[in-house]
Design an enzyme around this catalytic site. Structure first.
Site, mmCIF file in Angstrom:
data_model
loop_
_atom_site.group_PDB
_atom_site.id
_atom_site.type_symbol
_atom_site.label_atom_id
_atom_site.label_comp_id
_atom_site.label_asym_id
_atom_site.label_seq_id
_atom_site.Cartn_x
_atom_site.Cartn_y
_atom_site.Cartn_z
ATOM 1 N N THR A 69 0.781 -1.238 0.000
ATOM 2 C CA THR A 69 0.000 0.000 0.000
ATOM 3 C C THR A 69 0.815 1.292 0.000
ATOM 4 O O THR A 69 0.631 2.132 -0.871
ATOM 5 C CB THR A 69 -0.973 -0.008 1.190
ATOM 6 O OG1 THR A 69 -1.747 -1.178 1.124
ATOM 7 C CG2 THR A 69 -1.884 1.201 1.138
ATOM 8 N N GLY A 301 -7.360 -8.351 -0.563
ATOM 9 C CA GLY A 301 -6.044 -8.809 -1.014
ATOM 10 C C GLY A 301 -4.875 -8.043 -0.446
ATOM 11 O O GLY A 301 -3.723 -8.366 -0.738
ATOM 12 N N ASP A 302 -5.133 -7.041 0.392
ATOM 13 C CA ASP A 302 -4.053 -6.265 0.978
ATOM 14 C C ASP A 302 -3.639 -6.888 2.306
ATOM 15 O O ASP A 302 -4.450 -7.010 3.237
ATOM 16 C CB ASP A 302 -4.499 -4.814 1.202
ATOM 17 C CG ASP A 302 -3.340 -3.913 1.586
ATOM 18 O OD1 ASP A 302 -2.902 -3.130 0.736
ATOM 19 O OD2 ASP A 302 -2.870 -4.006 2.735
ATOM 20 N N LEU A 303 -2.373 -7.275 2.408
ATOM 21 C CA LEU A 303 -1.878 -7.969 3.597
ATOM 22 C C LEU A 303 -1.937 -7.082 4.835
ATOM 23 O O LEU A 303 -2.185 -7.560 5.943
ATOM 24 C CB LEU A 303 -0.443 -8.443 3.356
ATOM 25 C CG LEU A 303 0.168 -9.343 4.433
ATOM 26 C CD1 LEU A 303 -0.655 -10.609 4.604
ATOM 27 C CD2 LEU A 303 1.611 -9.680 4.072
#
Length: 365
Positions: A69, A301-303
């Site tokens: 991000t 889908g963002d860790l």
């Protein structure tokens, strides 16, 4: 015979004495210090040899949880009228807000025409009673909803101000072409590298202006007129140069328009932009959230989001980290189920998920 030999010796005797005397007066000859075979010196024989022990490493700060991000969004959300190239942001203008629509004022990349929600003071008095949300109150409404759904968020919210969806953040004018190109440039490189490449890319189209502060971002038609080889001189890879060129063609041909991005539903925006080479689902989600300022975007889908949600639910993310796999902190299904409660403000919830685990999201602002 003996008398002749004695005579010769007596004649040579004075010469020998003179030579002997001269030799004694000369300084002794200097002998060259030549070794028969040069040996390779051992480590112990070399006085300046480097120490065999490794250098002590400097202490480093704990690295925040890995997430794509920060480096990508830093340039993607650079507003048209503020940031690293353009002028200062105008003072916030209170406009009508739409939780399920675009709240950012958008600037058309070719003509610089502004598309924005109607200003509150332009609404007729008879209809002002129907106003539900404005850019001046939208963040307050979202935060109140988040705390009502999950009281544990209150401490995080009080600690971190969310500029992105504040009245000032919602007033920032966004050029969608510039935002998407910046997102492509920032893929898989550090924030510093992306910023440098972007500056070089912009400079390609401002050769007559030596002052970089006066450089303007190129239009889609300008990029279309440039070759892939020319774009690569800014530091873009072959593939990224093709992506940027292809995106410019989409805008130039009218396949993608600022009007569509402003008026279409989130599902339509996602469907159209994913068709563009170089824009995956995550990139489009980040653009819709932080570029278009749509309030109900959520990226499973963002860790960083996944880790923050797990920590918020009280899980030991330190132990889960070693688990491995894409969904090591929380399953996608569970993320979706939890996030549904935060509708229609999941974009704000997502922003605070990064903050829960102190993921560095300063580049978003």
């Amino acid at each position: 015979m003996s008398s002749r030999r004695s005579a010769r010796l007596s004649e040579a005797s004075p010469n020998l004495k003179q030579a002997s005397s001269a030799a004694n007066d000369m300084p002794p000859p200097q002998v060259a210090n030549i070794s028969k075979k040069r040996k390779n010196p051992s480590k112990d024989d070399v006085p300046d040899a480097a120490p065999s022990t490794p250098k002590r490493k400097k202490a480093t700060r704990p690295v925040p949880p890995m997430t794509p991000t920060p480096s990508a969004i830093g340039l993607m959300t650079a507003p048209y009228s503020s940031g690293d190239i353009d002028d200062s942001t105008p003072p916030p203008l209170n406009r009508l807000a739409v939780p399920n629509g675009t709240n950012a004022p958008l600037v058309t990349p070719e003509t610089h025409r502004l598309l924005a929600n109607k200003a509150v003071d332009q609404v007729s008095p008879s209809k002002k009673g129907n106003i539900k949300s404005t850019t001046g109150t939208l963040l307050e409404e979202a935060l109140a909803h988040l705390v009502k759904v999950e009281p544990r968020l209150k401490a995080v919210i009080e600690k971190h101000h969310c500029h992105v969806f504040s009245p000032e953040g919602l007033a920032e004018e966004i050029d969608p072409f510039r935002s998407l190109v910046s997102g492509i440039i920032s893929q898989q490189v550090s924030g510093a590298a992306a910023k440098s490449i972007k500056a070089k890319f912009v400079a390609l189209f401002n050769t007559d202006e030596p002052d970089t502060a006066q450089h303007s971002f190129p239009t889609p038609s300008q990029v279309c007129a440039s070759s892939i080889e020319a774009l690569r001189t800014a530091g873009l890879s072959q593939r990224k140069a093709e992506y940027v060129h292809g995106l410019a063609q989409k805008f130039h041909s009218g396949e993608i328009t600022t009007e569509m991005l402003f008026n279409a539903s989130y599902e339509e925006v996602l469907e159209e932009l994913i068709k563009v080479r170089g824009l995956g689902k995550w990139s489009v989600e980040m653009f819709a959230c932080f570029g278009l300022k749509r309030m109900d975007v959520f990226s499973t889908g963002d860790l960083g989001v996944q880790r923050g949600m797990a920590a918020l639910m009280g899980r030991d993310v330190g132990k889960l980290k070693s688990k491995g796999g894409k969904w090591k902190y929380m399953s996608e299904k569970e993320m979706e189920e939890i996030s549904e409660k935060f509708q229609p403000y999941r974009s704000v919830f997502m922003w605070y998920c990064w903050r829960v685990e102190e993921v560095d999201v300063s580049t978003m602002e």
